[in-house]
Write a protein that holds these residues in place. Structure first.
Motif, short mmCIF file in Angstrom:
data_model
loop_
_atom_site.label_atom_id
_atom_site.label_comp_id
_atom_site.label_asym_id
_atom_site.label_seq_id
_atom_site.Cartn_x
_atom_site.Cartn_y
_atom_site.Cartn_z
N ASN A 85 0.84 -1.20 0.00
CA ASN A 85 0.00 0.00 0.00
C ASN A 85 0.87 1.25 0.00
OD1 ASN A 85 0.73 0.57 2.75
ND2 ASN A 85 -0.76 -0.95 3.38
N VAL A 86 0.24 2.36 -0.27
CA VAL A 86 0.91 3.66 -0.23
C VAL A 86 0.01 4.64 0.51
CG1 VAL A 86 2.23 3.33 -2.36
CG2 VAL A 86 -0.04 4.33 -2.50
N HIS A 87 0.62 5.66 1.08
CA HIS A 87 -0.10 6.74 1.74
C HIS A 87 -0.02 7.96 0.83
CE1 HIS A 87 -0.28 4.80 5.78
NE2 HIS A 87 0.67 4.08 5.22
N ALA A 88 -1.18 8.48 0.44
CA ALA A 88 -1.21 9.63 -0.46
C ALA A 88 -2.50 10.41 -0.24
CB ALA A 88 -1.12 9.16 -1.90
N PRO A 89 -2.47 11.73 -0.51
CA PRO A 89 -3.66 12.55 -0.29
C PRO A 89 -4.73 12.40 -1.37
CG PRO A 89 -1.86 13.90 -1.10
CD PRO A 89 -1.30 12.53 -0.87
N ASP A 90 -4.34 11.97 -2.60
CA ASP A 90 -5.32 11.83 -3.68
C ASP A 90 -4.91 10.71 -4.63
OD1 ASP A 90 -3.40 12.85 -5.54
OD2 ASP A 90 -4.03 14.90 -5.08
N ARG A 91 -5.78 10.40 -5.58
CA ARG A 91 -5.57 9.28 -6.49
C ARG A 91 -4.32 9.45 -7.37
NH1 ARG A 91 -8.92 5.39 -7.73
NH2 ARG A 91 -10.68 6.52 -6.85
N GLU A 92 -4.10 10.63 -7.90
CA GLU A 92 -2.95 10.84 -8.78
C GLU A 92 -1.63 10.64 -8.04
OE1 GLU A 92 -2.91 11.00 -12.10
OE2 GLU A 92 -5.06 10.63 -11.83
N MET A 93 -1.55 11.17 -6.84
CA MET A 93 -0.32 10.98 -6.04
C MET A 93 -0.16 9.50 -5.68
SD MET A 93 1.45 13.71 -5.71
CE MET A 93 2.49 13.34 -4.33
N ALA A 94 -1.26 8.84 -5.36
CA ALA A 94 -1.20 7.41 -5.02
C ALA A 94 -0.68 6.60 -6.20
CB ALA A 94 -2.58 6.92 -4.60
N LYS A 95 -1.12 6.94 -7.41
CA LYS A 95 -0.65 6.23 -8.60
C LYS A 95 0.85 6.47 -8.81
CE LYS A 95 -3.45 6.72 -12.19
NZ LYS A 95 -4.49 7.29 -13.08
N GLN A 96 1.29 7.70 -8.60
CA GLN A 96 2.72 7.99 -8.75
C GLN A 96 3.55 7.26 -7.69
OE1 GLN A 96 3.33 12.21 -8.86
NE2 GLN A 96 1.98 12.50 -10.62
N PHE A 97 3.09 7.30 -6.44
CA PHE A 97 3.81 6.60 -5.37
C PHE A 97 3.85 5.10 -5.64
CE2 PHE A 97 2.72 10.03 -1.97
CZ PHE A 97 3.69 10.86 -2.51
N ALA A 98 2.73 4.54 -6.10
CA ALA A 98 2.67 3.10 -6.38
C ALA A 98 3.64 2.72 -7.49
CB ALA A 98 1.25 2.70 -6.76
N ALA A 99 3.72 3.57 -8.53
CA ALA A 99 4.64 3.28 -9.63
C ALA A 99 6.09 3.26 -9.14
CB ALA A 99 4.46 4.31 -10.73
N VAL A 100 6.43 4.20 -8.26
CA VAL A 100 7.80 4.28 -7.75
C VAL A 100 8.08 3.15 -6.76
CG1 VAL A 100 9.37 5.66 -6.35
CG2 VAL A 100 8.01 6.76 -8.12
N GLN A 101 7.16 2.91 -5.83
CA GLN A 101 7.41 1.95 -4.77
C GLN A 101 7.18 0.50 -5.19
OE1 GLN A 101 5.31 3.03 -1.21
NE2 GLN A 101 6.03 5.14 -1.29
N HIS A 102 6.22 0.23 -6.06
CA HIS A 102 5.86 -1.15 -6.36
C HIS A 102 6.02 -1.54 -7.82
CE1 HIS A 102 4.31 -1.58 -2.32
NE2 HIS A 102 3.63 -0.45 -2.48
N GLY A 103 6.15 -0.58 -8.71
CA GLY A 103 6.22 -0.89 -10.13
C GLY A 103 7.61 -1.02 -10.69
N ARG A 104 8.61 -0.58 -9.97
CA ARG A 104 9.95 -0.58 -10.55
C ARG A 104 10.83 -1.71 -10.04
NH1 ARG A 104 13.78 3.04 -7.26
NH2 ARG A 104 12.73 3.08 -5.25
N ARG A 105 10.41 -2.40 -8.98
CA ARG A 105 11.27 -3.43 -8.39
C ARG A 105 11.23 -4.74 -9.15
NH1 ARG A 105 9.27 -1.47 -2.82
NH2 ARG A 105 10.87 0.05 -2.33
N LYS A 106 10.09 -5.06 -9.73
CA LYS A 106 9.91 -6.31 -10.47
C LYS A 106 9.28 -5.97 -11.81
CE LYS A 106 9.07 -9.18 -6.41
NZ LYS A 106 8.09 -10.06 -5.74
N PRO A 107 9.35 -6.90 -12.78
CA PRO A 107 8.66 -6.65 -14.05
C PRO A 107 7.17 -6.40 -13.78
CG PRO A 107 10.04 -8.60 -14.21
CD PRO A 107 10.05 -8.18 -12.78
N THR A 108 6.64 -5.32 -14.33
CA THR A 108 5.25 -4.95 -14.06
C THR A 108 4.56 -4.56 -15.34
OG1 THR A 108 5.87 -4.17 -11.86
CG2 THR A 108 3.79 -3.35 -12.75
#
Length: 105
Positions: A20-43
């Motif tokens: 999960n990610v902590h973010a104030p809105d959907r767009e920030m959550a998507k950006q945080f998710a891409a950085v935290q969970h999308g770059r470590r493994k093939p996604t």
């Protein structure tokens, strides 16, 4: 606000919860998710969902898998007195693997 993140490794596969990610809105959550969970493994894709929108059904709410005995569908249910046919031996192995896989979920 907490957002749950689900990751799909390759197109056509299931999305699985990856954190999960902590973010104030959907767009920030998507950006945080891409950085935290999308770059470590093939996604292939990420789903980002508000935690409050995720519903849960437990075994107390409903009987999963039904209550009807359908063991007759499995080759392992039947025993013979003679030598087993090769198809039955192969099927028993496949059924054992399937049962073991279901136990891991």
């Amino acid at each position: 606000m907490i957002w749950e993140v689900f990751r799909q490794e390759q197109a056509g596969e299931y999305h699985t919860h990856c954190g999960n990610v902590h973010a104030p809105d959907r767009e920030m959550a998507k950006q945080f998710a891409a950085v935290q969970h999308g770059r470590r493994k093939p996604t292939n894709s990420l789903w980002v969902v508000p935690r409050d929108e995720v519903g849960e059904i437990t075994g107390d709410d409903v009987a999963f898998g039904g209550t009807t005995d359908k063991s007759y569908r499995w080759a392992t249910t039947y025993r013979t007195t003679g030598a087993d046919a090769s198809e039955v031996v192969e099927s028993e192995s496949e059924q054992a693997d399937a049962e073991q896989g279901r136990g891991d979920d």
